[in-house]
Write a protein that holds these residues in place. Structure first.
Motif, PDB file in Angstrom:
ATOM      1  N   LEU A 139      90.323  51.068  69.157  1.00 36.37           N
ATOM      2  CA  LEU A 139      88.990  50.504  68.936  1.00 36.37           C
ATOM      3  C   LEU A 139      89.050  48.989  68.800  1.00 36.37           C
ATOM      4  CD1 LEU A 139      87.061  52.808  66.431  1.00 36.37           C
ATOM      5  CD2 LEU A 139      86.485  52.301  68.796  1.00 36.37           C
ATOM      6  N   ASN A 140      90.070  48.502  68.105  1.00 37.68           N
ATOM      7  CA  ASN A 140      90.196  47.050  67.936  1.00 37.68           C
ATOM      8  C   ASN A 140      90.368  46.355  69.281  1.00 37.68           C
ATOM      9  OD1 ASN A 140      89.969  47.175  65.144  1.00 37.68           O
ATOM     10  ND2 ASN A 140      92.169  47.461  64.856  1.00 37.68           N
ATOM     11  N   GLY A 141      91.022  47.056  70.234  1.00 37.88           N
ATOM     12  CA  GLY A 141      91.197  46.480  71.555  1.00 37.88           C
ATOM     13  C   GLY A 141      89.959  46.589  72.416  1.00 37.88           C
ATOM     14  N   LEU A 165      89.416  37.027  75.845  1.00 39.00           N
ATOM     15  CA  LEU A 165      89.421  38.022  74.780  1.00 39.00           C
ATOM     16  C   LEU A 165      89.818  39.392  75.313  1.00 39.00           C
ATOM     17  CD1 LEU A 165      88.796  37.858  71.747  1.00 39.00           C
ATOM     18  CD2 LEU A 165      86.532  38.766  72.255  1.00 39.00           C
ATOM     19  N   TYR A 166      89.316  39.732  76.500  1.00 42.96           N
ATOM     20  CA  TYR A 166      89.679  41.011  77.102  1.00 42.96           C
ATOM     21  C   TYR A 166      91.139  41.004  77.539  1.00 42.96           C
ATOM     22  CZ  TYR A 166      84.869  42.680  77.133  1.00 42.96           C
ATOM     23  OH  TYR A 166      83.627  43.113  76.755  1.00 42.96           O
ATOM     24  N   ARG A 167      91.615  39.889  78.044  1.00 38.81           N
ATOM     25  CA  ARG A 167      93.010  39.806  78.459  1.00 38.81           C
ATOM     26  C   ARG A 167      93.954  40.040  77.275  1.00 38.81           C
ATOM     27  NH1 ARG A 167      93.583  36.389  83.395  1.00 38.81           N
ATOM     28  NH2 ARG A 167      91.479  35.900  84.125  1.00 38.81           N
ATOM     29  N   GLU A 168      93.556  39.585  76.102  1.00 33.74           N
ATOM     30  CA  GLU A 168      94.410  39.710  74.919  1.00 33.74           C
ATOM     31  C   GLU A 168      94.356  41.106  74.304  1.00 33.74           C
ATOM     32  OE1 GLU A 168      92.989  36.764  72.274  1.00 33.74           O
ATOM     33  OE2 GLU A 168      93.562  35.055  73.552  1.00 33.74           O
ATOM     34  N   ARG A 169      93.173  41.763  74.353  1.00 42.60           N
ATOM     35  CA  ARG A 169      92.990  42.979  73.559  1.00 42.60           C
ATOM     36  C   ARG A 169      92.926  44.274  74.365  1.00 42.60           C
ATOM     37  NH1 ARG A 169      88.635  41.794  68.735  1.00 42.60           N
ATOM     38  NH2 ARG A 169      89.566  39.875  67.913  1.00 42.60           N
ATOM     39  N   TRP A 170      92.687  44.191  75.668  1.00 41.66           N
ATOM     40  CA  TRP A 170      92.485  45.434  76.424  1.00 41.66           C
ATOM     41  C   TRP A 170      93.729  46.316  76.330  1.00 41.66           C
ATOM     42  CZ3 TRP A 170      87.989  47.172  77.810  1.00 41.66           C
ATOM     43  CH2 TRP A 170      87.899  48.253  78.690  1.00 41.66           C
ATOM     44  N   PRO A 171      93.581  47.624  75.988  1.00 36.89           N
ATOM     45  CA  PRO A 171      94.746  48.482  75.687  1.00 36.89           C
ATOM     46  C   PRO A 171      95.481  48.978  76.938  1.00 36.89           C
ATOM     47  CG  PRO A 171      92.725  49.739  75.456  1.00 36.89           C
ATOM     48  CD  PRO A 171      92.297  48.333  75.756  1.00 36.89           C
ATOM     49  N   LEU A 172      96.146  48.068  77.636  1.00 37.21           N
ATOM     50  CA  LEU A 172      96.905  48.440  78.833  1.00 37.21           C
ATOM     51  C   LEU A 172      98.204  49.145  78.439  1.00 37.21           C
ATOM     52  CD1 LEU A 172      96.531  45.271  81.104  1.00 37.21           C
ATOM     53  CD2 LEU A 172      95.572  47.542  81.518  1.00 37.21           C
ATOM     54  N   LEU A 173      98.463  50.268  79.079  1.00 41.12           N
ATOM     55  CA  LEU A 173      99.720  50.993  78.867  1.00 41.12           C
ATOM     56  C   LEU A 173     100.773  50.570  79.884  1.00 41.12           C
ATOM     57  CD1 LEU A 173      98.202  54.575  78.361  1.00 41.12           C
ATOM     58  CD2 LEU A 173      98.888  52.963  76.585  1.00 41.12           C
ATOM     59  N   GLU A 174     100.305  50.186  81.061  1.00 48.45           N
ATOM     60  CA  GLU A 174     101.202  49.798  82.143  1.00 48.45           C
ATOM     61  C   GLU A 174     100.428  48.845  83.052  1.00 48.45           C
ATOM     62  OE1 GLU A 174     103.616  51.998  85.818  1.00 48.45           O
ATOM     63  OE2 GLU A 174     102.730  53.191  84.194  1.00 48.45           O
ATOM     64  N   PRO A 182      88.975  38.822  91.884  1.00 49.28           N
ATOM     65  CA  PRO A 182      88.313  38.820  93.194  1.00 49.28           C
ATOM     66  C   PRO A 182      87.523  40.080  93.495  1.00 49.28           C
ATOM     67  CG  PRO A 182      90.576  38.036  93.369  1.00 49.28           C
ATOM     68  CD  PRO A 182      90.416  38.609  92.002  1.00 49.28           C
ATOM     69  N   GLY A 183      87.872  41.201  92.899  1.00 45.17           N
ATOM     70  CA  GLY A 183      87.091  42.411  93.100  1.00 45.17           C
ATOM     71  C   GLY A 183      87.741  43.460  93.964  1.00 45.17           C
ATOM     72  N   ASN A 184      88.991  43.265  94.364  1.00 47.69           N
ATOM     73  CA  ASN A 184      89.682  44.270  95.185  1.00 47.69           C
ATOM     74  C   ASN A 184      90.777  44.989  94.404  1.00 47.69           C
ATOM     75  OD1 ASN A 184      91.388  42.129  94.899  1.00 47.69           O
ATOM     76  ND2 ASN A 184      91.926  41.969  97.080  1.00 47.69           N
ATOM     77  N   ALA A 185      90.721  44.938  93.077  1.00 48.95           N
ATOM     78  CA  ALA A 185      91.713  45.603  92.223  1.00 48.95           C
ATOM     79  C   ALA A 185      91.001  46.245  91.039  1.00 48.95           C
ATOM     80  CB  ALA A 185      92.770  44.614  91.740  1.00 48.95           C
ATOM     81  N   ALA A 186      91.682  47.183  90.398  1.00 48.89           N
ATOM     82  CA  ALA A 186      91.077  47.913  89.277  1.00 48.89           C
ATOM     83  C   ALA A 186      92.153  48.394  88.324  1.00 48.89           C
ATOM     84  CB  ALA A 186      90.268  49.105  89.791  1.00 48.89           C
ATOM     85  N   PHE A 187      91.750  48.574  87.067  1.00 52.82           N
ATOM     86  CA  PHE A 187      92.548  49.315  86.101  1.00 52.82           C
ATOM     87  C   PHE A 187      92.034  50.754  86.103  1.00 52.82           C
ATOM     88  CE2 PHE A 187      92.689  45.141  83.524  1.00 52.82           C
ATOM     89  CZ  PHE A 187      93.741  44.675  84.295  1.00 52.82           C
ATOM     90  N   ILE A 188      92.920  51.697  85.884  1.00 54.46           N
ATOM     91  CA  ILE A 188      92.534  53.107  85.873  1.00 54.46           C
ATOM     92  C   ILE A 188      92.851  53.700  84.509  1.00 54.46           C
ATOM     93  CG2 ILE A 188      94.762  53.899  86.791  1.00 54.46           C
ATOM     94  CD1 ILE A 188      93.236  56.067  88.330  1.00 54.46           C
ATOM     95  N   SER A 189      91.962  54.534  83.992  1.00 54.49           N
ATOM     96  CA  SER A 189      92.220  55.173  82.695  1.00 54.49           C
ATOM     97  C   SER A 189      93.364  56.176  82.832  1.00 54.49           C
ATOM     98  CB  SER A 189      90.966  55.870  82.181  1.00 54.49           C
ATOM     99  OG  SER A 189      90.607  56.945  83.017  1.00 54.49           O
ATOM    100  N   GLU A 190      94.055  56.410  81.721  1.00 57.09           N
ATOM    101  CA  GLU A 190      95.232  57.278  81.745  1.00 57.09           C
ATOM    102  C   GLU A 190      94.885  58.679  82.228  1.00 57.09           C
ATOM    103  OE1 GLU A 190      98.680  58.955  78.667  1.00 57.09           O
ATOM    104  OE2 GLU A 190      96.942  57.857  77.918  1.00 57.09           O
ATOM    105  N   TYR A 226      95.260  52.066  81.533  1.00 61.70           N
ATOM    106  CA  TYR A 226      94.889  51.759  80.148  1.00 61.70           C
ATOM    107  C   TYR A 226      94.510  53.028  79.396  1.00 61.70           C
ATOM    108  CZ  TYR A 226      90.027  51.973  81.845  1.00 61.70           C
ATOM    109  OH  TYR A 226      88.834  52.364  82.402  1.00 61.70           O
ATOM    110  N   ALA A 227      94.625  52.960  78.075  1.00 63.89           N
ATOM    111  CA  ALA A 227      94.272  54.090  77.204  1.00 63.89           C
ATOM    112  C   ALA A 227      92.763  54.154  77.049  1.00 63.89           C
ATOM    113  CB  ALA A 227      94.943  53.924  75.845  1.00 63.89           C
TER     114      ALA A 227
END
Length: 817
Positions: free
Chosen positions: A489-491, A548-557, A568-576, A607-608
């Motif tokens: 939640l903090n992230g 702020l998002y770069r510092e806190r977003w809960p990336l696992l990998e 640019p819009g041609n990449a994405a993070f995917i939920s676990e 990301y989680a």
């Protein structure tokens, strides 16, 4: 028949002389039936709600035509299909707010509505005219009727609904209006969400020849997405109910076992008087069935009250986790009552099966010798240990080859069942080691007598082992989830203030107003859209480009320069969970259907996303709006100086008439999320307490039923000078010793259960995996609670022993026992 009644009367006389045994037998059956039937009542209520929600005016139980990108489409397609002979009916769906409460708005066209849309409420001819003719009607469930029937409440945009009319069959939080009214209220003129398909009388033209690739057919599902998502929750409840049921049966087995042992002289007399073994055993079965019937009825009533007490928390859990709306009142069908009676009778017969088989096989003259029963325990110990090894082998096979959620729970069940079976062998080994190192006569007797007593307590100790292991496992999982959830939640809650505008126009006005305020350090605009990726419903989450998002977003990998590549819009993070479902890793490419064509996204991070049943892709918000122009731009996050938060919120509420649901600070959102989280696991905690309580009752009943049979071992010690209070203290020490050994064995088993829940069940159920943590203080507390329960269970029989009249001990020698 008369002989059978005579035998039954003789057998029933035993319960008049042993009322405590009779009470423990009934308590065991009532507890087993109550907990099992209570859980099933909750599950039945939820399933019924899912069915009603799925069939509301042609839900997922009806074939339909939808746009490939799940967006709305022009109703011109509906007209073309009707003219081509397709039996379609339009539906427009959206969300509206009434007095701060979000509800689902359904617009239907009742004239073309297919007759086979499930169990949806039907409109008669007279109702149809009132529903369609201006100003129309708004159909609503009784649970949502906050204003008098016939009133016309306003939604958040200011537009008024048609007059309200109660339709009892509707599910809560659903408003049904004519599709023309819905288009006006949702500001979507000439737009349709889906077309329901009825049964065609002839063979209409092919779909593609009429609408091309603008629509695709979706077949009805036997199981809804909501049911699939909640399967793990209900399976978890069922597992708890089944565990409680078996723990209750341990009580029954203990009481029935002693009753058979005490009635063996009576059985020998009946056989000597001419009653056949078949007749005696038939009457024993009839007696059990009658007792199970009485206890089952009482248990069903208790189960109803348990379900009624837990249902609000269950409803809150399902609403918080999955958005499922469950009515707060129980409605039970006759099948529930019949199933409860059946499970009570079956459980009683299973619990008594061992005693019945022994009574049939043992010779008549041996039936009065309790030692004959004890001699067979050694053989049962060997057989139990062999069976435990076989069950552990099954658990390993399921772990290696199983892929489903059922297989995950199968591993858990096999692990616990095998541990329960092998527990007596472990305790026997521990007590044998203690006896080996003992030197004084009383110490030698202490360990040897504990070994002899183990056979009578083994089932109760199994119940204690299972109950404590489940408590350790579930408590460890919940505490792990709690700590991980708070960190997550903090992230995720990076902004200081969150705003949800009613529409895009208000969103633009709020942003313009905020730009003029010096206390607002940053405005973070977000957005959400829906799409189908490889047949999976996926939520697209737009993220602003901010540090702020770069510092806190809960990336696992993450790939190198992941955040830079996202802009640019041609990449994405995917939920676990979506990553696991689609078998997608960092470096893969996903194709997302969009209104303007296919959107190719490089996966640069995982990301989680704990607790979210939907799969999610996080993309740059500007790119999301470019590819999905209809995305509502109503979500706004603000970075504000801490001392100015309350003043800014008050100014927003005054300037734009926003309520507490539309604007909130980070602390409020976090507190509400944690409150929902805690209530989600309130049911689990309650079932944990129930299970441990039933295990304590099982230990109490075992000690009570063993009290009389222990006199031949205790009387000689009293005769050589040990006082009755000292004998009681020794017995209490023995009971607490085996309880302590059982509790210590339950700790590693409970940690293994927690690992199975975290690494197997959670992954298969939700798609995400929690880190594994051990909490020593929590384990020590649970062991202390188990010992306290054992102490309380042992106090009553020990007090009876300490106050026993010497004459009762002398009778042991007089009766040559």
């Amino acid at each position: 028949m008369r002989r059978a009644l005579w035998v039954l009367a003789v057998l029933l006389s035993h319960w008049r002389r042993h009322r405590m045994q009779f009470a423990t037998l009934l308590i065991g059956l009532i507890a087993a039936t109550a907990l099992w039937s209570g859980v099933q009542a909750i599950n039945q209520q939820a399933r019924s709600a899912y069915d009603r929600a799925a069939a509301t005016f042609g839900g997922v139980r009806t074939a339909m035509l939808v746009a490939p990108d799940t967006a709305t489409f022009s109703q011109e397609l509906f007209i073309r299909l009707r003219r081509a002979g397709w039996p379609v009916s339009p539906v427009l769906e959206g969300r509206v707010q009434i007095n701060g409460h979000t509800m689902r708005l359904l617009g239907i066209e009742p004239v073309t509505l297919p007759a086979d849309v499930g169990n949806a409420p039907r409109l008669g001819a007279s109702d149809l005219s009132r529903f369609v003719a201006p100003p129309g009607q708004t159909l609503v469930a009784l649970a949502n009727l906050q204003e008098p029937e016939g009133a016309a409440p306003a939604i958040s945009s200011g537009a008024k609904l048609p007059p309200l009319r109660v339709l009892p069959q509707l599910v809560p939080d659903v408003l049904v209006v004519d599709i023309g009214v819905a288009q006006r209220l949702l500001n979507k003129p000439d737009q349709v969400s889906r077309l329901l398909l009825g049964t065609a009388k002839g063979k209409p033209a092919p779909l593609q020849s009429i609408v091309g690739d603008q629509l695709q057919r979706v077949e009805p599902n036997a199981e809804t997405e909501l049911e699939r998502l909640t399967d793990s929750f209900h399976l978890n409840l069922t597992a708890f109910g089944l565990l409680s049921f078996f723990v209750g049966l341990f009580i029954v087995n203990s009481a029935v076992g002693l009753a058979f042992e005490q009635r063996l002289p009576m059985l020998r007399t009946l056989r000597a008087c001419g009653a056949s073994a078949r007749l005696v055993n038939t009457v024993l079965v009839v007696e059990l069935v009658v007792l199970a019937l009485v206890a089952g009825l009482i248990g069903l009533v208790c189960g109803y009250f348990i379900a009624a007490a837990l249902l609000p928390d269950v409803a809150a859990s399902l609403r918080g986790l999955y958005g499922a709306q469950i009515p707060g009142q129980l409605t039970l069908r006759s099948e529930w009552w019949l199933a409860g009676i059946g499970i009570s009778i079956a459980g009683a017969l299973v619990a008594a099966a061992t005693s019945l088989i022994k009574a049939i096989r043992m010779p008549v003259l041996a039936t009065a010798q309790p030692r004959a029963w004890q001699q067979q325990q050694r053989r049962w110990l060997i057989l139990q240990s062999a069976a435990a090894c076989m069950v552990f082998a099954i658990a390993l096979l399921l772990l290696h080859y199983g892929q489903s959620l059922i297989a995950g729970f199968g591993v858990l069940a096999a692990l616990m069942f095998g541990a329960a079976l092998i527990l007596p062998a472990f305790l026997e080994l521990i007590l044998l080691v203690g006896q080996h190192f003992a030197r004084k006569p009383l110490a030698l007797w202490f360990w040897a007598d504990s070994r002899q007593q183990l056979s009578g307590l083994s089932l109760a100790l199994m119940a204690l082992l299972l109950a404590l292991a489940v408590n350790v496992g579930v408590s460890t999982m919940v505490e792990t989830f709690s700590r991980t959830f708070i960190g997550w939640l903090n992230g995720r809650l990076a902004a200081d203030v969150y705003i949800s505008a009613s529409d895009n126009a208000q969103g633009v006005a709020i942003r313009n107003w905020l730009r003029e305020r010096s206390d607002v350090q940053a405005i973070l605009s977000g957005g959400r859209a829906e799409a189908h990726v490889q047949g999976q419903p996926v939520e697209l989450l737009g993220l602003p480009d901010h540090a702020l998002y770069r510092e806190r977003w809960p990336l696992l990998e993450a790939a190198p320069r992941a955040w830079t590549r996202l802009v640019p819009g041609n990449a994405a993070f995917i939920s676990e969970q979506l990553s696991r479902r689609l078998n997608v890793r960092v470096g893969d490419v996903l194709e997302v259907p969009a209104p303007g064509g296919t959107w190719e996204l490089d996966i640069v991070g995982i990301y989680a996303d704990y607790g979210n049943p939907k799969g999610q892709l996080a993309v740059n918000v500007a790119a999301l709006i470019r590819h999905f122009p209809q995305t509502p731009q109503t979500r706004i996050g603000l970075i504000v100086a801490k001392e100015n938060i309350s003043g800014l919120i008050a100014a927003l509420q005054t300037q734009f008439a926003l309520d507490d649901r539309s604007v909130a600070d980070q602390a409020t959102v976090k507190a509400e999320s944690i409150r929902i989280f805690n209530r989600t696991f309130a049911v689990t905690s309650a079932l944990n307490a129930f299970t441990l309580g039933v295990a304590g009752i099982a230990l109490l009943t075992s000690l009570l039923t063993l009290a009389n049979s222990r006199l031949p071992q205790l009387a000689p010690l009293w005769a050589i000078g040990l006082t009755r209070p000292r004998l009681a203290a020794i017995e209490l020490t023995k009971t607490l010793s085996v309880a302590l050994f059982t509790s210590l064995l339950a700790v590693p088993l409970g940690l293994l259960v927690a690992w199975c829940l975290i690494a197997i069940v959670n992954v298969k159920a939700f798609g995400w995996r929690l880190p594994f943590h051990v909490f020593p203080l929590q384990l020590a507390e649970l062991v202390a609670v188990a010992l306290l329960a054992s102490l309380i269970a042992a106090l009553l029989p020990m007090l009876r022993l300490a106050r026993m009249q010497p004459a009762n001990l002398v009778k042991v020698f007089a009766n040559e026992r």
